[in-house]
Design a protein around this motif. Sequence first.
Motif, PDB file in Angstrom:
ATOM      1  N   ARG A 147     100.682  30.069  12.362  1.00  0.00           N
ATOM      2  CA  ARG A 147     100.995  31.344  11.709  1.00  0.00           C
ATOM      3  C   ARG A 147     100.299  32.496  12.433  1.00  0.00           C
ATOM      4  O   ARG A 147     100.852  33.574  12.622  1.00  0.00           O
ATOM      5  N   THR A 148      99.057  32.233  12.856  1.00  0.00           N
ATOM      6  CA  THR A 148      98.306  33.261  13.572  1.00  0.00           C
ATOM      7  C   THR A 148      99.010  33.613  14.888  1.00  0.00           C
ATOM      8  O   THR A 148      99.205  34.786  15.221  1.00  0.00           O
ATOM      9  N   THR A 206     102.307  35.606  14.163  1.00  0.00           N
ATOM     10  CA  THR A 206     102.360  36.874  13.410  1.00  0.00           C
ATOM     11  C   THR A 206     101.193  37.831  13.649  1.00  0.00           C
ATOM     12  O   THR A 206     101.286  38.992  13.268  1.00  0.00           O
ATOM     13  N   SER A 207     100.080  37.377  14.246  1.00  0.00           N
ATOM     14  CA  SER A 207      98.946  38.303  14.366  1.00  0.00           C
ATOM     15  C   SER A 207      99.094  39.244  15.561  1.00  0.00           C
ATOM     16  O   SER A 207      99.307  38.784  16.685  1.00  0.00           O
ATOM     17  N   TYR A 211      96.409  38.418  18.354  1.00  0.00           N
ATOM     18  CA  TYR A 211      96.337  37.083  18.972  1.00  0.00           C
ATOM     19  C   TYR A 211      96.045  37.164  20.476  1.00  0.00           C
ATOM     20  O   TYR A 211      95.246  36.397  21.013  1.00  0.00           O
ATOM     21  N   LEU A 213      92.792  36.080   9.656  1.00  0.00           N
ATOM     22  CA  LEU A 213      92.999  37.045   8.562  1.00  0.00           C
ATOM     23  C   LEU A 213      94.060  38.083   8.904  1.00  0.00           C
ATOM     24  O   LEU A 213      94.662  38.682   8.022  1.00  0.00           O
ATOM     25  N   SER A 214      94.281  38.276  10.204  1.00  0.00           N
ATOM     26  CA  SER A 214      95.259  39.287  10.617  1.00  0.00           C
ATOM     27  C   SER A 214      96.668  38.699  10.722  1.00  0.00           C
ATOM     28  O   SER A 214      97.600  39.379  11.122  1.00  0.00           O
ATOM     29  N   ALA A 215      96.814  37.410  10.374  1.00  0.00           N
ATOM     30  CA  ALA A 215      98.154  36.815  10.327  1.00  0.00           C
ATOM     31  C   ALA A 215      98.866  37.296   9.064  1.00  0.00           C
ATOM     32  O   ALA A 215      98.267  37.902   8.176  1.00  0.00           O
ATOM     33  N   GLU A 216     100.148  36.986   8.985  1.00  0.00           N
ATOM     34  CA  GLU A 216     100.920  37.401   7.826  1.00  0.00           C
ATOM     35  C   GLU A 216     101.754  36.245   7.295  1.00  0.00           C
ATOM     36  O   GLU A 216     102.603  35.753   8.046  1.00  0.00           O
ATOM     37  N   PRO A 217     101.500  35.780   6.059  1.00  0.00           N
ATOM     38  CA  PRO A 217     100.398  36.187   5.184  1.00  0.00           C
ATOM     39  C   PRO A 217      99.044  35.753   5.756  1.00  0.00           C
ATOM     40  O   PRO A 217      98.965  34.783   6.502  1.00  0.00           O
ATOM     41  N   ALA A 218      98.005  36.494   5.372  1.00  0.00           N
ATOM     42  CA  ALA A 218      96.669  36.266   5.918  1.00  0.00           C
ATOM     43  C   ALA A 218      96.200  34.837   5.649  1.00  0.00           C
ATOM     44  O   ALA A 218      96.445  34.292   4.579  1.00  0.00           O
TER      45      ALA A 218
END
Length: 326
Positions: A198-199, A202-203, A206, A248-253
Amino acid sequence: MGSATAHANTNIALVKYWGKRDTDLNLPAVSSLSMTLSTMGTTTRVTFDPGLRRDELLLDDHPAPEAARARTSRFLDLVREASGVESFASVRTRNNFPTASGLASSASGFAALALAATRAAGMDADLATLASLARRGSGSAPRSLLGGFVALPAGQAADGSDCIPRQVAPPEHWDLRLVVTLTASGAKTVGSTEGMERTRLTSPYYGAWIEENARAMEAASRAVVERDFETLGRVVEASCFRMHAVALSAEPAVLYWNDGTVRVIHRVRSMRDAGVRCWLTMDAGPHVKVLCLPGDADLIAKDLAAMPGVQGVLVERPGPGAEVLP
Ligand code: DP6
């Protein structure tokens, strides 16, 4: 019927692995540096048995959940492919720490399984073969094959042939302590495989995370060789917070911390402000692990054990690599 038993201790990353460059071969996008622990580990016995109609997995003497059995069975397919053995296997595995504690480690599990399964299949696998198998189980597992301080390069080869762990220093090189606090869990966390994918997907940060890795590896490896505790501690804590920041900066975190986690973070920082040399790290869960020197371990362990939200404390030191048991 081929049978073998192996033991591997778990490891804690000092420079974190978070993100994959190839999801099929489970190749890491960043290099990592870890310390293999001295007591927390997994012992696994594998028996290939022509009488079985499917692979079996017993975890602490109880049939394991189907997802774990299927993951083990997919791993055994790789060993069957490499060895030519065709039968199914029974796998008995035991962790020497409470499995329900949330400290259960796929690193020690797949390192022990790779060693036991190849031996049971009649293979005399070298480190490169064991590492590439263990890695398919879990990206952090190749590091548990070796003892002490271990680097796992991300490598560049498409087949992963340059992603082989290397011992930076043996366990006796540096007598450090890792105070492992078990902070109250509760809600289930996102598994590391899902969290890091996920990171990656979406981040917006990254790329920066990947880019910073070479510097952290270089500084941490040198600090280990030179036994420079101050530098190692700073790099370890920065790598941990950067890993959690990018998650934490992924979405969703992707958030692994609970109340106890945050309390322990603040406590470690105030102990350090008061002159105790200690640095923290955290993995894909709420527990906080504190790196310190032997003379401070008891004081830190006692202090943290008394905190609200802390359910237990273990003290670890650098330990040996995986081995086949008689
Ligand atoms: C936060 O090795 O569990 O502990 O390769 O998807 O099985 P998979 O992930 P895993 O990830 C470990 C992540 C970490 C950091 C580390 O050990 O380097």
